[in-house]
Design a protein around this motif. Sequence first.
Motif, PDB file in Angstrom:
ATOM      1  N   LYS A   1      -2.532  -7.836  -0.222  1.00 27.75           N
ATOM      2  CA  LYS A   1      -3.254  -6.768  -0.777  1.00 27.75           C
ATOM      3  C   LYS A   1      -4.656  -6.232  -0.319  1.00 27.75           C
ATOM      4  O   LYS A   1      -5.353  -7.373   0.008  1.00 27.75           O
ATOM      5  CB  LYS A   1      -3.169  -7.379  -2.224  1.00 27.75           C
ATOM      6  CG  LYS A   1      -3.884  -6.456  -3.345  1.00 27.75           C
ATOM      7  CD  LYS A   1      -3.350  -6.593  -4.759  1.00 27.75           C
ATOM      8  CE  LYS A   1      -4.008  -5.808  -5.673  1.00 27.75           C
ATOM      9  NZ  LYS A   1      -3.545  -4.103  -5.305  1.00 27.75           N
ATOM     10  N   ASP A   2      -4.669  -5.254   0.209  1.00 35.89           N
ATOM     11  CA  ASP A   2      -5.850  -4.639   0.836  1.00 35.89           C
ATOM     12  C   ASP A   2      -5.981  -5.153   1.995  1.00 35.89           C
ATOM     13  O   ASP A   2      -7.388  -5.380   2.481  1.00 35.89           O
ATOM     14  CB  ASP A   2      -7.066  -4.666  -0.244  1.00 35.89           C
ATOM     15  CG  ASP A   2      -8.270  -3.630   0.282  1.00 35.89           C
ATOM     16  OD1 ASP A   2      -7.959  -2.852   1.103  1.00 35.89           O
ATOM     17  OD2 ASP A   2      -9.338  -3.955   0.038  1.00 35.89           O
ATOM     18  N   LYS A   3      -5.020  -5.973   2.639  1.00 32.31           N
ATOM     19  CA  LYS A   3      -5.489  -6.586   4.062  1.00 32.31           C
ATOM     20  C   LYS A   3      -4.648  -5.838   5.068  1.00 32.31           C
ATOM     21  O   LYS A   3      -3.155  -5.782   4.846  1.00 32.31           O
ATOM     22  CB  LYS A   3      -5.157  -8.034   4.064  1.00 32.31           C
ATOM     23  CG  LYS A   3      -6.064  -8.704   3.244  1.00 32.31           C
ATOM     24  CD  LYS A   3      -5.927 -10.112   3.162  1.00 32.31           C
ATOM     25  CE  LYS A   3      -6.912 -11.088   2.479  1.00 32.31           C
ATOM     26  NZ  LYS A   3      -6.455 -12.285   1.953  1.00 32.31           N
TER      27      LYS A   3
ATOM     28  N   PHE B   1       0.937  -1.188   0.094  1.00 34.90           N
ATOM     29  CA  PHE B   1      -0.129   0.074   0.063  1.00 34.90           C
ATOM     30  C   PHE B   1       0.956   1.289   0.021  1.00 34.90           C
ATOM     31  O   PHE B   1       2.095   1.164   0.010  1.00 34.90           O
ATOM     32  CB  PHE B   1      -0.950  -0.134   1.353  1.00 34.90           C
ATOM     33  CG  PHE B   1      -0.380   0.000   2.612  1.00 34.90           C
ATOM     34  CD1 PHE B   1       0.063   1.255   3.242  1.00 34.90           C
ATOM     35  CD2 PHE B   1       0.168  -1.146   3.048  1.00 34.90           C
ATOM     36  CE1 PHE B   1       0.761   1.249   4.214  1.00 34.90           C
ATOM     37  CE2 PHE B   1       0.541  -1.006   4.552  1.00 34.90           C
ATOM     38  CZ  PHE B   1       0.920   0.156   4.891  1.00 34.90           C
TER      39      PHE B   1
ATOM     40  N   THR C   1      -0.959   6.567   3.359  1.00 34.92           N
ATOM     41  CA  THR C   1      -1.372   5.995   4.568  1.00 34.92           C
ATOM     42  C   THR C   1      -1.109   6.564   5.771  1.00 34.92           C
ATOM     43  O   THR C   1      -1.796   6.813   6.597  1.00 34.92           O
ATOM     44  CB  THR C   1      -1.402   4.633   4.568  1.00 34.92           C
ATOM     45  OG1 THR C   1      -1.569   3.875   3.252  1.00 34.92           O
ATOM     46  CG2 THR C   1      -2.045   3.876   5.754  1.00 34.92           C
TER      47      THR C   1
ATOM     48  N   THR D   1     -10.088  -4.503   5.714  1.00 36.09           N
ATOM     49  CA  THR D   1      -9.773  -3.789   4.441  1.00 36.09           C
ATOM     50  C   THR D   1      -9.241  -2.360   4.738  1.00 36.09           C
ATOM     51  O   THR D   1      -9.528  -1.753   5.537  1.00 36.09           O
ATOM     52  CB  THR D   1     -10.924  -3.660   3.288  1.00 36.09           C
ATOM     53  OG1 THR D   1     -11.889  -3.029   4.296  1.00 36.09           O
ATOM     54  CG2 THR D   1     -11.712  -5.129   3.344  1.00 36.09           C
ATOM     55  N   ALA D   2      -8.557  -1.945   3.582  1.00 33.28           N
ATOM     56  CA  ALA D   2      -7.830  -0.525   3.879  1.00 33.28           C
ATOM     57  C   ALA D   2      -8.858   0.413   4.030  1.00 33.28           C
ATOM     58  O   ALA D   2      -8.886   1.535   4.816  1.00 33.28           O
ATOM     59  CB  ALA D   2      -7.004  -0.111   2.572  1.00 33.28           C
ATOM     60  N   ALA D   3     -10.050   0.468   3.349  1.00 29.96           N
ATOM     61  CA  ALA D   3     -10.994   1.319   3.687  1.00 29.96           C
ATOM     62  C   ALA D   3     -11.719   1.474   5.070  1.00 29.96           C
ATOM     63  O   ALA D   3     -12.194   2.592   5.465  1.00 29.96           O
ATOM     64  CB  ALA D   3     -12.292   1.041   2.621  1.00 29.96           C
TER      65      ALA D   3
END
Length: 295
Positions: free
Chosen positions: A250-252, A204, A209, A267-269
Amino acid sequence: MNDQGADFIYTGQQPVPFMLPNGLKEILDYDQWLAHSEKQNKFPLLTPGQWNEAENNIQSPISFIKGNIHSFNQSFLEKIRGNQQVVLVVSTDNAHAMPELRRFFYTLTELKIKVPVIIQRTYQADMGDRLTLYSATDIGGLLVDGFGDGTLLSPEFSGEATHTERLKAASAFNSIAFGILQAARTRMSKTEYISCPSCGRTLFDLQETTAMIRKHTEHLKGVKIGIMGCIVNGPGEMADADYGYVGMGKDKIALYRGQEVIKRSVTAAKAVDELIELIREDGRWIEPEEREVLV
Ligand code: SF4
């Protein structure tokens, strides 16, 4: 109160003509302090010679004694041993300040003198980024080793400085002083972020971030948050963080409390909200607007 508000302000020969805010205390040169009728929250700054002469007549709970390390000779140091009303403000002219100051602290240790010591350094006001580098080198290394209890950074101007220039320098020096104290863990006045440099394992945008987490949490004074690119080495690199935001695929994202994984595969969101929730569960979360009222 400003989290980066100093405890004392040194006004020397120019006492502040109004009441200082938020319990801020004032240090005056000894003659000015003597002349001042109102002494509440005001403390004298003396040379070692002045203190020797006036020692028993200073009606102040704390006296600051300022001098070059060479002005504190052994007989003077032995005189202040065990005195709980003095604070030394120590400076040096040596360009290699840190080793010389370190030697002074060794002398104090050998003589079993435990009075608080403020490390004083003067730098040119227009040094730019070099100010951070030089002051951190001169003072930070000592504080990390447990030498010194505070710092007094003084700006020096090559010519006449306007009021605005003086204020700007004071603000920059204040901010750097607090940065050094925080980095040395001497005084935590803001949120601490520990971030890895990122590498091929980071899946990421670490900078983006980190900026986002900082935006949401930078009001949490004293909380340490690790933001690490991967779960392989990240937890070890953020060993003393209170919380961790660590990439695990990935996205974790994995969220840590200390060294313990609390939430996996977020999740990143949702990860920043979940991190805030974790801090909230521990009673360490403060709403940014609430903080404005509380402090
Ligand atoms: S923590 Fe992981 S991603 Fe970050 S620099 Fe170390 S190995 Fe790379």
